[in-house]
Design an enzyme around this catalytic site. Structure first.
Site, PDB file in Angstrom:
ATOM      1  N   SER A   1     -46.569  79.672 -30.594  1.00 21.89           N
ATOM      2  CA  SER A   1     -47.084  79.503 -31.947  1.00 21.89           C
ATOM      3  C   SER A   1     -46.002  79.184 -32.976  1.00 21.89           C
ATOM      4  O   SER A   1     -46.272  78.520 -33.964  1.00 21.89           O
ATOM      5  CB  SER A   1     -47.862  80.742 -32.373  1.00 21.89           C
ATOM      6  OG  SER A   1     -47.079  81.902 -32.208  1.00 21.89           O
TER       7      SER A   1
ATOM      8  N   HIS B   1     -53.192  77.691 -29.687  1.00 20.36           N
ATOM      9  CA  HIS B   1     -52.781  76.412 -30.287  1.00 20.36           C
ATOM     10  C   HIS B   1     -52.981  75.225 -29.342  1.00 20.36           C
ATOM     11  O   HIS B   1     -52.584  74.113 -29.655  1.00 20.36           O
ATOM     12  CB  HIS B   1     -51.322  76.484 -30.727  1.00 20.36           C
ATOM     13  CG  HIS B   1     -51.076  77.547 -31.746  1.00 20.36           C
ATOM     14  ND1 HIS B   1     -51.230  77.337 -33.099  1.00 20.36           N
ATOM     15  CD2 HIS B   1     -50.750  78.854 -31.605  1.00 20.36           C
ATOM     16  CE1 HIS B   1     -50.976  78.448 -33.749  1.00 20.36           C
ATOM     17  NE2 HIS B   1     -50.678  79.395 -32.861  1.00 20.36           N
TER      18      HIS B   1
ATOM     19  N   LYS C   1     -58.258  78.167 -35.548  1.00 19.80           N
ATOM     20  CA  LYS C   1     -57.203  77.145 -35.616  1.00 19.80           C
ATOM     21  C   LYS C   1     -57.852  75.756 -35.476  1.00 19.80           C
ATOM     22  O   LYS C   1     -58.508  75.337 -36.398  1.00 19.80           O
ATOM     23  CB  LYS C   1     -56.130  77.481 -34.594  1.00 19.80           C
ATOM     24  CG  LYS C   1     -55.364  78.705 -35.132  1.00 19.80           C
ATOM     25  CD  LYS C   1     -54.503  79.446 -34.200  1.00 19.80           C
ATOM     26  CE  LYS C   1     -53.932  80.659 -34.957  1.00 19.80           C
ATOM     27  NZ  LYS C   1     -53.416  81.695 -34.093  1.00 19.80           N
TER      28      LYS C   1
HETATM   29  C1  LIG Z   1     -53.133  83.102 -34.214  1.00 20.98           C
HETATM   30  C2  LIG Z   1     -52.842  83.619 -32.876  1.00 20.98           C
HETATM   31  C3  LIG Z   1     -53.499  84.738 -32.372  1.00 20.98           C
HETATM   32  C4  LIG Z   1     -54.413  85.573 -33.228  1.00 20.98           C
HETATM   33  O1  LIG Z   1     -55.624  84.946 -33.442  1.00 20.98           O
HETATM   34  P1  LIG Z   1     -56.480  85.337 -34.730  1.00 20.98           P
HETATM   35  O2  LIG Z   1     -57.842  84.838 -34.423  1.00 20.98           O
HETATM   36  O3  LIG Z   1     -55.842  84.644 -35.869  1.00 20.98           O
HETATM   37  O4  LIG Z   1     -56.416  86.822 -34.865  1.00 20.98           O
HETATM   38  C5  LIG Z   1     -53.255  85.110 -31.075  1.00 20.98           C
HETATM   39  N1  LIG Z   1     -52.399  84.434 -30.306  1.00 20.98           N
HETATM   40  C6  LIG Z   1     -51.718  83.354 -30.751  1.00 20.98           C
HETATM   41  C7  LIG Z   1     -50.772  82.646 -29.854  1.00 20.98           C
HETATM   42  C8  LIG Z   1     -51.918  82.926 -32.060  1.00 20.98           C
HETATM   43  O5  LIG Z   1     -51.236  81.891 -32.536  1.00 20.98           O
END
Ligand SMILES: *Cc1c(COP(=O)(O)O)cnc(C)c1O
Length: 406
Positions: free
Chosen positions: A186, A214, A246
């Site tokens: 991330s 992602h 995302k």
């Molecule tokens: C954003 C993210 C999460 C958390 O997800 P949310 O739905 O925002 O709580 C978990 N793992 C990774 C790799 C992320 O980038």
């Protein structure tokens, strides 16, 4: 710990954060999530959201939401947990549609990715097992591992030799090994070598958990994520976690796996059982987003084009650009003060780019985390490159340390 007031405990710590340039603020947005935004009163082009396909404010999704509300098919809230009365037809259909899309037996929805990761590690990693995690895994995977009763060992970033060493040790200790990795990292944008990791998992009878927050929507055929990008298919000992906030542009998360794995989560995962189901309206939005994602080859191609344009434009500026093939394009600035200075200078030129500092990233690896989206235009990217060019001549940039080559 001494007996003390909250003021006593935190005043010094908060001051220290400020002194170390690590204090966090929440930029206040006054506009919908989109490239042109007003943040903290500044009109800017947003280069740090994870809305990779521009779905967070998409007319088709908006239209669908208006339609279902007018027809009174759904409410906004879900009213209760999934095991009580919160599990609506829209959630159920969405789970089936994601499972079909990914070619897995079952999918289970969660309210956030953070909770999905806590759930998956709490449920599947038991006492006597060993969790083997990439050093740069997301915070929620680390917390999940720390909260589980299993042993927790970390291997160097992307290092499959280091991973194999730990798999061997687990095998001789007769411990069930559980490999845990981000698909796309991330804060770095690089990809886990899932082809090698899957082969190792098979050879050592390890289970594989891939957090593809992602990757889904962006990589692979029809946006099916990092496994698909490597032309791999998940087996029954593989679990994938996806987030819906995302590339999906909505909110929530899912875990995809075998029927048995999903039943185990429904029975035993406390972050699933003891929480309210996500809003019905969110499930409607995600269903529409999924339809778009399956057919979004044009957007995915456009995103790849913008990534190429950005990397080419920044290449010769003397900046320490991370070796990333994805929409996440970090520029390493080492210390936090410099990262903030750059971020502030970009803001003055109308670009919103977050300075990412420890403990989110390792010490001495503070960075600008630039993210591109298919909703950006080549002109937006060109303007950002020009701004970086002008700043590279004015500000201290890097770099005693070149970006790591892989
Ligand atoms: C954003 C993210 C999460 C958390 O997800 P949310 O739905 O925002 O709580 C978990 N793992 C990774 C790799 C992320 O980038």
């Amino acid at each position: 710990m001494p007996i003390e007031s909250i003021e006593q405990r935190f005043t010094g710590r908060l001051k220290q954060r400020q002194d170390e340039h690590l204090y966090r603020h929440r930029p206040l947005s006054f506009s919908p999530q989109q490239p042109h935004m007003q943040i903290n009163g500044v009109h800017c082009i947003n280069f740090c959201s994870n809305d990779y396909l521009g779905l967070a404010n998409h007319p088709k999704i908006q239209q669908r939401l208006i339609e279902v509300l007018q027809n009174q098919e759904v409410s906004y809230g879900s009213g209760a947990a999934h095991l009580v009365t919160g599990h609506h037809l829209q959630h159920h259909l969405l789970e089936d549609e994601i499972a079909d899309w990914l070619g897995v037996e079952r999918v289970l929805l969660f309210s956030t990715g953070f909770m999905a990761n806590l759930a998956v590690l709490q449920t599947f990693a038991q006492k006597g097992d060993v969790i083997l995690g990439d050093k740069l895994n997301h915070a929620s995977l680390i917390d999940g591992a720390l909260q589980s009763e299993a042993d927790f060992k970390r291997y160097p970033h992307l290092d499959t030799k280091g991973l194999e060493k730990r798999l061997k040790a687990a095998k001789s200790a007769k411990q069930q090994a559980i490999i845990v990795t981000d698909g796309v990292f991330s804060m770095d944008g690089d990809l886990a070598p899932l082809d090698k990791i899957q082969e190792l998992a098979g050879r050592y009878n390890a289970w594989l958990i891939v957090d593809d927050a992602h990757g889904f929507g962006v990589l692979g055929e029809q946006g099916r994520g990092t496994l698909s990008h490597f032309k791999l298919t998940p087996d029954l000992n593989t679990l994938q976690i996806g987030t819906l906030g995302k590339a999906f542009g909505c909110g929530g998360a899912f875990i995809a796996g075998s029927n048995t794995a999903i039943e185990a989560l429904i029975q035993f995962a406390r972050p699933y059982i003891y929480t309210t189901a996500s809003p019905q309206l969110n499930a409607v939005a995600v269903r529409e987003a999924l339809k778009i994602i399956k057919q979004a080859d044009n957007s995915r191609q456009k995103l790849q084009m913008l990534i190429k344009q950005f990397r080419k434009g920044v290449k010769n500026l003397g900046l320490s650009l991370w070796d990333s093939p994805t929409a996440i394009q970090p520029i390493l600035l080492e210390n936090s003060e410099k990262a903030i200075q750059w971020s502030e200078a970009l803001k003055k030129q109308g670009f919103w780019v977050a300075a990412i500092r420890p403990p989110t990233v390792p010490q001495n690896q503070a960075r600008l985390r630039i993210t591109l989206s298919a909703s950006h235009t080549p002109k937006h990217v060109e303007a950002l490159i020009e701004a970086l060019k002008s700043l590279a001549n004015q500000l201290p940039c890097t770099s005693t340390q070149p970006a790591p080559k892989k």
